[in-house]
Enzyme design. Sequence first.
Site, PDB file in Angstrom:
ATOM      1  N   LYS A 209       0.206   4.222  -0.231  1.00  0.00           N
ATOM      2  CA  LYS A 209      -0.823   5.882   0.200  1.00  0.00           C
ATOM      3  C   LYS A 209      -0.117   6.977  -0.872  1.00  0.00           C
ATOM      4  O   LYS A 209       0.029   6.235  -2.019  1.00  0.00           O
ATOM      5  CB  LYS A 209       0.278   5.921   1.354  1.00  0.00           C
TER       6      LYS A 209
ATOM      7  N   SER B 126       4.106  -1.859  10.025  1.00  0.00           N
ATOM      8  CA  SER B 126       5.469  -1.495   9.847  1.00  0.00           C
ATOM      9  C   SER B 126       5.584  -3.385  10.396  1.00  0.00           C
ATOM     10  O   SER B 126       6.579  -3.966  10.967  1.00  0.00           O
ATOM     11  CB  SER B 126       5.648  -1.038  12.059  1.00  0.00           C
TER      12      SER B 126
ATOM     13  N   GLU C 198      -6.561   4.739   7.779  1.00  0.00           N
ATOM     14  CA  GLU C 198      -6.040   6.074   7.355  1.00  0.00           C
ATOM     15  C   GLU C 198      -7.953   6.514   6.703  1.00  0.00           C
ATOM     16  O   GLU C 198      -8.368   7.376   6.844  1.00  0.00           O
ATOM     17  CB  GLU C 198      -5.240   6.117   6.661  1.00  0.00           C
TER      18      GLU C 198
ATOM     19  N   ASN D  57       0.936  -1.621   0.462  1.00  0.00           N
ATOM     20  CA  ASN D  57      -0.156   0.306   0.283  1.00  0.00           C
ATOM     21  C   ASN D  57       0.879   0.985   0.076  1.00  0.00           C
ATOM     22  O   ASN D  57       1.667   1.506   1.189  1.00  0.00           O
ATOM     23  CB  ASN D  57      -1.097   0.177   1.154  1.00  0.00           C
TER      24      ASN D  57
ATOM     25  N   GLY E 282       3.119   2.356  10.363  1.00  0.00           N
ATOM     26  CA  GLY E 282       4.059   3.893  10.332  1.00  0.00           C
ATOM     27  C   GLY E 282       4.935   4.352  11.852  1.00  0.00           C
ATOM     28  O   GLY E 282       5.551   5.148  11.899  1.00  0.00           O
TER      29      GLY E 282
ATOM     30  N   HIS F  97      -9.117   1.344   4.983  1.00  0.00           N
ATOM     31  CA  HIS F  97      -8.072   1.757   5.372  1.00  0.00           C
ATOM     32  C   HIS F  97      -8.691   2.447   6.240  1.00  0.00           C
ATOM     33  O   HIS F  97      -9.023   3.289   6.581  1.00  0.00           O
ATOM     34  CB  HIS F  97      -6.989   2.024   4.995  1.00  0.00           C
TER      35      HIS F  97
HETATM   36  P1  13P Z   1       3.282   0.627   7.258  1.00  0.00           P
HETATM   37  O1  13P Z   1       3.353  -1.191   7.111  1.00  0.00           O
HETATM   38  O2  13P Z   1       3.644   2.077   7.404  1.00  0.00           O
HETATM   39  O3  13P Z   1       3.090   1.004   9.003  1.00  0.00           O
HETATM   40  O4  13P Z   1       1.612   0.711   7.649  1.00  0.00           O
HETATM   41  C1  13P Z   1       0.766   0.015   7.135  1.00  0.00           C
HETATM   42  C2  13P Z   1      -0.475   0.285   6.547  1.00  0.00           C
HETATM   43  O5  13P Z   1      -0.911   1.129   6.583  1.00  0.00           O
HETATM   44  C3  13P Z   1      -0.991  -0.513   5.405  1.00  0.00           C
HETATM   45  O6  13P Z   1      -2.015  -0.495   4.943  1.00  0.00           O
END
Ligand code: 13P
Length: 251
Positions: free
Chosen positions: A11, A212, A97, A9, A173, A95
């Site tokens: 983002k 992560s 977010e 992903n 993250g 998601h």
């Molecule tokens: P990270 O791997 O950067 O923690 O993000 C996870 C995520 O939200 C994948 O959709």
Amino acid sequence: MRRPILAANWKMHKTVAESVAFAKDFAPRVAGARDVDVVIAPPFTALAALGGALAGSAVALAAQNVYFEEQGAFTGEIAPGMLRELGCGYAIIGHSERRTVFGESSELVARKAEALLGHGIRPIVCVGESLAEREAGRTLDVIRRQLAESLARIPAGRAAEVVVAYEPIWAIGTGRTATPAMAQEVHAQVRAELRARFAEAGDAIRIQYGGSVKPDNVRELMAQPDIDGALVGGASLDPDGFARIVRFDAR
Ligand code: 13P
């Protein structure tokens, strides 16, 4: 046996040029990885070019979001048919977010899941608790409710096409991964909910862990019985790093 599914992903990262450069570097690195599904979700703007750059490889294309209507006056939104036209095999929905920054509800996620299946696109349905919810001992309640509401429009006959991603918000993250045991505990609960809702089809649904995930922790996570894949943010931006995640068992 559920086929492992490793998804990137990205983002809001990577331009068209950067996405194409990634594909050229990444695709040869995973050419031998035949018994896993590999998926990349770039920004909408890079879908067409990335799809072209990945043509001939086994890497599938995913969108990071979708709207559920077929077309109409929905400024800024993208319809499932538009994603299908670009060759998307998957779309991430719900998601955290999207849920926290853009206020998306599980009811909206349910509509998106239904619309995607109508166009032959597999939904990757994300669920996950916040740190406050975990500390209050509400993790399983929160997950159960998100699943019930987000999957409400999926008929059992289509359930096997769905992927569920468990992403604890506090692990996204932050570099703070859930331990494999913590993740497995929630994944087992997700599995129980899926079985209760979809009977045998619940066993076919793949459940990804996200938060992560890195080349050096993916193997231990993937060794858990109910962890069938990973949804990877930061570590998927680097072709070598994501290729090592795809080859989690170092074949
Ligand atoms: P990270 O791997 O950067 O923690 O993000 C996870 C995520 O939200 C994948 O959709």
